[in-house]
Motif scaffolding. Structure first.
Motif, PDB file in Angstrom:
ATOM      1  N   GLU A  16       0.845  -1.182   0.000  1.00  0.00           N
ATOM      2  CA  GLU A  16       0.000   0.000   0.000  1.00  0.00           C
ATOM      3  C   GLU A  16       0.880   1.231   0.000  1.00  0.00           C
ATOM      4  OE1 GLU A  16      -1.392   0.513   4.489  1.00  0.00           O
ATOM      5  OE2 GLU A  16      -1.889  -1.453   3.670  1.00  0.00           O
ATOM      6  N   PHE A  17       0.278   2.372  -0.322  1.00  0.00           N
ATOM      7  CA  PHE A  17       1.003   3.641  -0.226  1.00  0.00           C
ATOM      8  C   PHE A  17       0.020   4.767   0.020  1.00  0.00           C
ATOM      9  CE2 PHE A  17       0.217   3.251  -4.831  1.00  0.00           C
ATOM     10  CZ  PHE A  17      -0.266   4.511  -5.166  1.00  0.00           C
ATOM     11  N   THR A  18       0.557   5.880   0.523  1.00  0.00           N
ATOM     12  CA  THR A  18      -0.245   7.071   0.817  1.00  0.00           C
ATOM     13  C   THR A  18       0.455   8.283   0.226  1.00  0.00           C
ATOM     14  OG1 THR A  18      -1.038   6.100   2.895  1.00  0.00           O
ATOM     15  CG2 THR A  18      -1.232   8.489   2.672  1.00  0.00           C
ATOM     16  N   ILE A  19      -0.324   9.154  -0.404  1.00  0.00           N
ATOM     17  CA  ILE A  19       0.177  10.434  -0.903  1.00  0.00           C
ATOM     18  C   ILE A  19      -0.680  11.515  -0.249  1.00  0.00           C
ATOM     19  CG2 ILE A  19       0.492  11.934  -2.915  1.00  0.00           C
ATOM     20  CD1 ILE A  19       0.650   9.355  -4.636  1.00  0.00           C
ATOM     21  N   THR A  20      -0.031  12.484   0.383  1.00  0.00           N
ATOM     22  CA  THR A  20      -0.746  13.599   0.992  1.00  0.00           C
ATOM     23  C   THR A  20      -0.325  14.880   0.283  1.00  0.00           C
ATOM     24  OG1 THR A  20      -0.786  12.460   3.113  1.00  0.00           O
ATOM     25  CG2 THR A  20      -1.218  14.820   3.156  1.00  0.00           C
ATOM     26  N   ARG A  21      -1.307  15.672  -0.122  1.00  0.00           N
ATOM     27  CA  ARG A  21      -1.047  16.940  -0.805  1.00  0.00           C
ATOM     28  C   ARG A  21      -1.925  18.024  -0.187  1.00  0.00           C
ATOM     29  NH1 ARG A  21       0.996  16.851  -6.252  1.00  0.00           N
ATOM     30  NH2 ARG A  21       2.497  15.154  -6.272  1.00  0.00           N
ATOM     31  N   VAL A  22      -1.403  19.236  -0.135  1.00  0.00           N
ATOM     32  CA  VAL A  22      -2.210  20.397   0.245  1.00  0.00           C
ATOM     33  C   VAL A  22      -2.399  21.236  -1.007  1.00  0.00           C
ATOM     34  CG1 VAL A  22      -2.365  22.473   1.659  1.00  0.00           C
ATOM     35  CG2 VAL A  22      -1.405  20.368   2.638  1.00  0.00           C
ATOM     36  N   PHE A  23      -3.669  21.471  -1.362  1.00  0.00           N
ATOM     37  CA  PHE A  23      -4.012  22.243  -2.546  1.00  0.00           C
ATOM     38  C   PHE A  23      -4.484  23.635  -2.134  1.00  0.00           C
ATOM     39  CE2 PHE A  23      -4.843  17.810  -3.905  1.00  0.00           C
ATOM     40  CZ  PHE A  23      -3.968  17.754  -4.970  1.00  0.00           C
ATOM     41  N   ASP A  24      -4.148  24.631  -2.950  1.00  0.00           N
ATOM     42  CA  ASP A  24      -4.569  26.006  -2.706  1.00  0.00           C
ATOM     43  C   ASP A  24      -5.972  26.224  -3.262  1.00  0.00           C
ATOM     44  OD1 ASP A  24      -2.265  26.889  -1.344  1.00  0.00           O
ATOM     45  OD2 ASP A  24      -1.207  27.126  -3.245  1.00  0.00           O
ATOM     46  N   ALA A  25      -6.923  25.470  -2.709  1.00  0.00           N
ATOM     47  CA  ALA A  25      -8.323  25.572  -3.131  1.00  0.00           C
ATOM     48  C   ALA A  25      -9.193  25.058  -1.988  1.00  0.00           C
ATOM     49  CB  ALA A  25      -8.570  24.744  -4.391  1.00  0.00           C
ATOM     50  N   PRO A  26     -10.396  25.614  -1.841  1.00  0.00           N
ATOM     51  CA  PRO A  26     -11.317  25.130  -0.806  1.00  0.00           C
ATOM     52  C   PRO A  26     -11.706  23.671  -1.031  1.00  0.00           C
ATOM     53  CG  PRO A  26     -12.095  27.211  -1.756  1.00  0.00           C
ATOM     54  CD  PRO A  26     -10.954  26.744  -2.588  1.00  0.00           C
ATOM     55  N   PHE A 117     -10.563  14.546   2.261  1.00  0.00           N
ATOM     56  CA  PHE A 117     -10.378  15.961   1.977  1.00  0.00           C
ATOM     57  C   PHE A 117     -10.566  16.728   3.285  1.00  0.00           C
ATOM     58  CE2 PHE A 117     -12.252  13.714  -1.592  1.00  0.00           C
ATOM     59  CZ  PHE A 117     -11.407  14.038  -2.646  1.00  0.00           C
ATOM     60  N   ALA A 118      -9.476  17.245   3.858  1.00  0.00           N
ATOM     61  CA  ALA A 118      -9.534  17.991   5.114  1.00  0.00           C
ATOM     62  C   ALA A 118      -9.640  19.481   4.808  1.00  0.00           C
ATOM     63  CB  ALA A 118      -8.301  17.699   5.967  1.00  0.00           C
ATOM     64  N   ASP A 119     -10.610  20.128   5.437  1.00  0.00           N
ATOM     65  CA  ASP A 119     -10.873  21.550   5.227  1.00  0.00           C
ATOM     66  C   ASP A 119      -9.846  22.391   5.978  1.00  0.00           C
ATOM     67  OD1 ASP A 119     -11.899  24.095   4.934  1.00  0.00           O
ATOM     68  OD2 ASP A 119     -13.930  23.566   5.570  1.00  0.00           O
ATOM     69  N   LEU A 120      -9.027  23.140   5.237  1.00  0.00           N
ATOM     70  CA  LEU A 120      -8.050  24.055   5.829  1.00  0.00           C
ATOM     71  C   LEU A 120      -8.410  25.499   5.457  1.00  0.00           C
ATOM     72  CD1 LEU A 120      -4.730  22.130   4.954  1.00  0.00           C
ATOM     73  CD2 LEU A 120      -6.144  21.920   7.014  1.00  0.00           C
ATOM     74  N   THR A 124      -6.935  22.837   1.056  1.00  0.00           N
ATOM     75  CA  THR A 124      -7.448  21.497   1.333  1.00  0.00           C
ATOM     76  C   THR A 124      -6.294  20.527   1.418  1.00  0.00           C
ATOM     77  OG1 THR A 124      -9.455  21.982   0.075  1.00  0.00           O
ATOM     78  CG2 THR A 124      -8.975  19.646   0.500  1.00  0.00           C
ATOM     79  N   GLU A 125      -6.298  19.713   2.477  1.00  0.00           N
ATOM     80  CA  GLU A 125      -5.334  18.633   2.551  1.00  0.00           C
ATOM     81  C   GLU A 125      -6.016  17.363   2.052  1.00  0.00           C
ATOM     82  OE1 GLU A 125      -2.218  17.513   5.787  1.00  0.00           O
ATOM     83  OE2 GLU A 125      -4.069  16.395   6.218  1.00  0.00           O
ATOM     84  N   MET A 126      -5.490  16.819   0.954  1.00  0.00           N
ATOM     85  CA  MET A 126      -6.018  15.578   0.398  1.00  0.00           C
ATOM     86  C   MET A 126      -5.074  14.442   0.782  1.00  0.00           C
ATOM     87  SD  MET A 126      -6.303  14.379  -3.573  1.00  0.00           S
ATOM     88  CE  MET A 126      -4.571  13.917  -3.574  1.00  0.00           C
ATOM     89  N   THR A 127      -5.658  13.396   1.340  1.00  0.00           N
ATOM     90  CA  THR A 127      -4.884  12.201   1.645  1.00  0.00           C
ATOM     91  C   THR A 127      -5.413  11.075   0.769  1.00  0.00           C
ATOM     92  OG1 THR A 127      -4.547  12.946   3.914  1.00  0.00           O
ATOM     93  CG2 THR A 127      -4.125  10.624   3.473  1.00  0.00           C
ATOM     94  N   PHE A 128      -4.523  10.514  -0.028  1.00  0.00           N
ATOM     95  CA  PHE A 128      -4.863   9.468  -1.002  1.00  0.00           C
ATOM     96  C   PHE A 128      -4.149   8.201  -0.562  1.00  0.00           C
ATOM     97  CE2 PHE A 128      -3.667   7.181  -4.902  1.00  0.00           C
ATOM     98  CZ  PHE A 128      -4.897   7.048  -5.522  1.00  0.00           C
ATOM     99  N   HIS A 129      -4.927   7.178  -0.232  1.00  0.00           N
ATOM    100  CA  HIS A 129      -4.348   5.922   0.252  1.00  0.00           C
ATOM    101  C   HIS A 129      -4.806   4.773  -0.645  1.00  0.00           C
ATOM    102  CE1 HIS A 129      -2.650   3.074   3.096  1.00  0.00           C
ATOM    103  NE2 HIS A 129      -3.752   2.366   2.952  1.00  0.00           N
ATOM    104  N   VAL A 130      -3.854   3.956  -1.069  1.00  0.00           N
ATOM    105  CA  VAL A 130      -4.140   2.784  -1.895  1.00  0.00           C
ATOM    106  C   VAL A 130      -3.691   1.554  -1.123  1.00  0.00           C
ATOM    107  CG1 VAL A 130      -3.618   1.588  -4.054  1.00  0.00           C
ATOM    108  CG2 VAL A 130      -3.794   4.070  -4.028  1.00  0.00           C
ATOM    109  N   SER A 131      -4.554   0.536  -1.061  1.00  0.00           N
ATOM    110  CA  SER A 131      -4.170  -0.727  -0.428  1.00  0.00           C
ATOM    111  C   SER A 131      -4.613  -1.882  -1.312  1.00  0.00           C
ATOM    112  CB  SER A 131      -4.800  -0.849   0.962  1.00  0.00           C
ATOM    113  OG  SER A 131      -6.205  -0.824   0.880  1.00  0.00           O
TER     114      SER A 131
END
Length: 169
Positions: A16-26, A117-120, A124-131
């Motif tokens: 599995e893997f996880t990618i976390t990104r913060v986007f400059d958008a609501p 999708f976490a509201d900042l 927005t902090e998006m956490t993408f997890h694949v297993s």
């Protein structure tokens, strides 16, 4: 982490893997980028791949199917992709399963994708997890491919993406 014992039949293991990104958008805009076919056609797939809008179909509800076809810009090779929505919590979370293609390294079962999708505020902090991925050469580039897709998503959300749908740069 506890690993389940495998039988003597040399079963493939999963990773599995996880990618976390913060986007400059609501958050609502980032969630919509994952559920609107027009936006999917703009960002889905790594750089060098086009996803024509005509190939995207989305039924965004538990049990609904999301299908598309990525086309390699260099050689025209086509890569069909299909997901089934397991959970849809607007605008917080998507859980999808992917059909595992058959082949020598295929694992019985499904690959699970969980996107939160976490509201900042304005971000927005998006956490993408694949297993459930089979360990093997056919899945070796998936993490970098998804990461490349998310680079394209970041460009789209900030307005730096090309305006034509799916056109190569």
């Amino acid at each position: 982490m506890h690993m389940a014992e495998t039988s003597a039949t040399n079963e493939a293991t999963t990773r599995e893997f996880t990618i976390t990104r913060v986007f400059d958008a609501p958050r609502r805009l980032v969630f919509t980028a994952w559920t609107d076919p027009r936006q999917i056609a703009q960002w889905f797939g790594p750089v060098g791949v086009t996803t024509p809008l005509s190939t995207v179909s989305m039924d965004v509800r538990p049990g609904g199917v999301w299908q598309l076809r990525m086309i390699d810009d260099a050689d025209g090779a086509e890569y069909p992709v299909a997901f089934t929505y397991r959970e849809v919590v607007e605008p917080e979370k998507l859980v999808l399963s992917a059909r595992v293609p058959t082949g020598p390294a295929a694992v019985a079962g499904e690959v699970l994708l969980t996107v939160t999708f976490a509201d900042l505020g304005d971000r927005t902090e998006m956490t993408f997890h694949v297993s459930g991925l089979a360990v093997g050469e056919e899945n070796a580039g998936l993490e970098s491919g998804w990461s490349s897709s998310f680079d394209r998503l970041a460009e789209q959300l900030t307005g730096d993406a090309p305006t034509s749908s799916g056109a190569p740069r």
